[in-house]
Design a protein around this motif. Sequence first.
Motif, PDB file in Angstrom:
ATOM      1  N   GLU A  48       4.875  11.909   2.362  1.00 35.63           N
ATOM      2  CA  GLU A  48       4.197  11.223   3.470  1.00 35.63           C
ATOM      3  C   GLU A  48       4.404   9.723   3.403  1.00 35.63           C
ATOM      4  OE1 GLU A  48       0.149  12.583   3.112  1.00 35.63           O
ATOM      5  OE2 GLU A  48       0.596  14.518   4.064  1.00 35.63           O
ATOM      6  N   TYR A  49       4.348   9.147   2.220  1.00 36.78           N
ATOM      7  CA  TYR A  49       4.544   7.711   2.029  1.00 36.78           C
ATOM      8  C   TYR A  49       5.940   7.287   2.485  1.00 36.78           C
ATOM      9  CZ  TYR A  49       5.066   3.189  -0.277  1.00 36.78           C
ATOM     10  OH  TYR A  49       5.312   1.866  -0.536  1.00 36.78           O
ATOM     11  N   GLU A  55       6.423   7.398   6.570  1.00 39.42           N
ATOM     12  CA  GLU A  55       5.456   6.734   7.460  1.00 39.42           C
ATOM     13  C   GLU A  55       6.160   6.015   8.578  1.00 39.42           C
ATOM     14  OE1 GLU A  55       3.112   4.232   4.887  1.00 39.42           O
ATOM     15  OE2 GLU A  55       1.707   5.848   4.544  1.00 39.42           O
TER      16      GLU A  55
END
Length: 91
Positions: free
Chosen positions: A87-88, A91
Amino acid sequence: MNKSELIKTLSDQNGISIEEATTVVNIFVDSMKNALASGDRVEIRGFGSFKLKDYGGYTGRNPKTGEIVKVKPKQLPFFRAGKELKEYLNE
């Protein structure tokens, strides 16, 4: 980032000496290697996990000479990124 860059970053961000940071990184890496060598899985929450995968032997070919060679069975480390890391990065 390589190991020496990681040591430098750890030293700079935590106000510790390069020697102390080197010790911390070496203990961390050695602990992971020992765990994998003993067949354990290494999981770092939010980052990912490491495990060994078994690969069977097979008959291969030397691309330079064309010679048929037997490749022995082996174990190789496998990394799977954790959900938070994925997810990081997306983004």
